[in-house]
Design a protein around this motif. Structure first.
Motif, PDB file in Angstrom:
ATOM      1  N   GLU A  80     -15.594 -10.232 -17.058  1.00 34.18           N
ATOM      2  CA  GLU A  80     -14.642  -9.953 -18.131  1.00 34.18           C
ATOM      3  C   GLU A  80     -14.600 -11.064 -19.173  1.00 34.18           C
ATOM      4  OE1 GLU A  80     -12.008 -11.212 -14.526  1.00 34.18           O
ATOM      5  OE2 GLU A  80     -13.890 -10.147 -14.920  1.00 34.18           O
TER       6      GLU A  80
ATOM      7  N   TYR B   4      -7.935 -13.021 -20.563  1.00 30.79           N
ATOM      8  CA  TYR B   4      -8.255 -12.659 -19.181  1.00 30.79           C
ATOM      9  C   TYR B   4      -7.335 -13.422 -18.231  1.00 30.79           C
ATOM     10  CZ  TYR B   4     -10.740 -17.124 -19.589  1.00 30.79           C
ATOM     11  OH  TYR B   4     -11.054 -18.433 -19.821  1.00 30.79           O
TER      12      TYR B   4
ATOM     13  N   CYS C 158     -10.278 -14.523 -12.214  1.00 29.87           N
ATOM     14  CA  CYS C 158     -11.655 -14.977 -12.450  1.00 29.87           C
ATOM     15  C   CYS C 158     -12.089 -15.999 -11.395  1.00 29.87           C
ATOM     16  CB  CYS C 158     -11.781 -15.585 -13.846  1.00 29.87           C
ATOM     17  SG  CYS C 158     -11.570 -14.395 -15.192  1.00 29.87           S
TER      18      CYS C 158
END
Length: 568
Positions: free
Chosen positions: A194, A211, A216
């Motif tokens: 992303e 994000y 992540c």
């Protein structure tokens, strides 16, 4: 290639430090270097000091004083955790900012893992469990790391994992409120998709839509687990430019890639959950920690999450480091041409910043690659075994081969050397990787009291040779060319100077097999064992992935295997 320059700094280090420096460089970022220090008038505790060059950081335009302070503030905010490098203090003068930290006495974890092999499930499970413990603690404090990768995973003296380098860390939660991050940052093989695929209409390093940095981190942890298990990354980058990633997406994670086929189904189940392309579907930390493979029993893991058997673990890991001389080298690196002064002719061909990719446009970075002209070569040399006197330097004269007019005498095995030299060299852990029979000498484990006594902090990327510089240098240069890594020829004057000083350094600047920067030096220095001169060839990584550096070292060794001193 030039003789290694004397120890120096880009600018004089601060003089009013509240501690005493006791080493040369033991680690390096870009504008930053790390040295050991101890309190004044004391020999311990030994700590690590990170020196950040302000002027260089500012001149590159990628790091402001505010960003440096953010790293310090967030690291300090984390406090103390068993699997995170502890920040001890900081300070600055007009030229430098310094950060005092706990010393990771065990060195780099991934320097001790065989490239393309990985480690067994128990060892992978231990270090993955400790990594998740560190990340879960960070997230509970509202901090995301954003740069989880092998370079930032260190070890304690007992072999426990220590997460380091908070230069890209971000506060994603404050006072219970979540916030998204917009900066494009991270290392392409470990970065979440992303971040890469987000739209960037205003600036190439800033996403239009943010994000969730903590989600992540989970993706990056999944890639690290994969690397622990197989010794390689699942893809170069999470985009359709990578054939492996494209197939992974198209098959819904049921890829037929041979690396995935090596993994047991319960591990694949965990990896698929952590590597969900849609961050909304990706495993949470709670789902990771309740997964059957994560909760499995592990003889190396105590109930409190620490290493239960440091000496046994180190012995197992050392026995897995092995160079098979029957296999040919693999050309997995691509180099930059350099002139005889070490300057890059085509350094723009591919981005050498280990946090950036030429395939992913302008990833922002807080630690850009230092220009070679400003990288002082002042690395600390690993402690060498004490020398003894009274042995002969004679070598066998049979099975000779010729190289450019020079005769290469067969390199003796250790068993052909005098007993006193054999005894001394048998205590060097790096010699075991050249043995064709797996195992670790009992003398290593019998006298060991901690992990680092068996598997030392310094890099295993080194070998010993009884041959002269005049032979070793051209052989190493030929090996680099064979591997596609251009290196300059050495003039007669430079060769004469190298032989006078007994030391020469070849700067290598390349892209690894995943198109990421890999930089350092191949250093040849005279070493005396029992009063007889040999040469120690060390591969000193300045920046880049430790497993890729290990792979580079192995390839060079396979090219010059005839001059490497080996066990019987």
């Amino acid at each position: 290639m030039v003789s290694a320059p004397p120890g120096s700094q880009i600018a004089p280090l601060p003089t009013n430090l509240p501690f005493r420096l006791v080493s040369k460089t033991i680690g390096q970022g870009a504008y930053a270097s790390i040295r050991k220090a101890v309190p004044h008038n004391a020999s311990k505790p030994i700590i690590a000091i990170k020196f950040i060059n302000k002027e260089h950081a500012f001149r590159t335009g990628r790091l402001t004083a505010k960003q440096i302070q953010m790293e310090i503030v967030l690291h300090k905010h984390l406090g103390k955790h068993a699997n995170i490098i502890h920040l001890l203090g900081n300070g600055e003068d007009a030229l430098w900012t310094w950060i005092a930290m706990e010393l990771a006495e065990g060195g780099d974890l991934f320097d001790k893992i065989e490239a393309d092999e990985g480690v067994g499930e128990d060892i992978a499970h231990l270090y993955f469990s400790q990594l998740i413990s560190a990340v879960a603690y960070m997230h509970s404090m509202g901090v995301a790391h954003r740069d989880i990768k092998p370079e930032n995973v260190l070890l304690s003296a007992e072999g426990d994992l220590k997460l380091s380098d908070f230069g890209l860390a971000a506060l994603f939660k404050k006072d219970g409120q979540l916030r998204l991050c917009n900066s494009v940052c991270g290392s392409p093989p470990y970065i979440a998709p992303e971040i890469v695929s987000g739209r960037r209409s205003k600036r190439a390093d800033v996403l239009d839509v943010g994000y969730a940095a903590n989600i992540c981190d989970i993706w990056s942890c999944g890639v690290v687990l994969f690397v622990l298990l197989v010794g390689n990354t699942p893809w170069d980058e999470p985009t359709t430019r990578s054939a492996e990633f494209k197939e992974y997406v198209e098959t819904g994670g049921h890829t037929m890639d041979e690396l995935w086929q090596q993994l047991p189904s319960d591990i694949v189940s965990l990896l698929r959950g952590m590597l969900k392309v849609d961050p909304q579907e990706r495993f949470t930390l709670d789902e990771v920690r309740t997964h059957p493979w994560f909760t499995r029993k592990n003889p190396y893991l105590t109930p409190s999450g620490m290493n239960a058997n440091p000496i046994g673990l180190a012995t197992q890991m050392l026995s897995q480091l092995r160079i098979d001389f029957s296999r040919p080298p693999t050309q997995s690196q691509r180099g930059f041409s350099q002139d005889t002064n070490g300057d890059d002719d085509d350094a723009m061909d591919i981005d050498t910043d280990p946090r950036r990719s030429s395939a992913i446009t302008l990833l922002s970075s807080t630690q850009p690659e230092t220009p070679s002209a400003e990288t002082p070569f002042d690395w600390e040399r690993p402690p060498r075994l004490s020398s003894h006197d009274g042995i002969s330097a004679s070598q066998p004269t049979t099975n000779n081969t010729a190289y450019r007019g020079q005769t290469i005498s067969s390199t003796p095995c250790m068993s052909q050397l005098p007993a006193s030299t054999q005894d001394m060299l048998s205590q060097d852990p790096s010699m075991t990787q050249f043995s064709q029979t797996p195992g670790v000498p009992l003398t290593f484990t019998q006298a060991a009291r901690k992990f680092a006594d068996v598997l030392p902090s310094y890099s295993m990327a080194r070998f010993i040779s009884p041959h002269p510089l005049s032979l070793l240098v051209p052989l190493l240069l030929a090996a680099l060319h064979r591997l596609g890594i251009p290196a300059p020829a050495l003039s007669q004057q430079q060769m004469e100077e190298a032989e006078r000083s007994g030391k020469v350094s070849i700067r290598v600047k390349m892209a690894d097999g995943r198109k990421q920067g890999l930089n350092g030096h191949v250093v040849i220095e005279k070493a005396v064992y029992d009063g007889v001169g040999y040469h120690e060839v060390r591969f000193v990584k300045a920046s880049g992935d430790p497993l890729e550096w290990r792979r580079f070292f192995k390839n060079v060794v396979l090219c010059v295997g005839d001059v490497v001193l080996r066990p019987s």
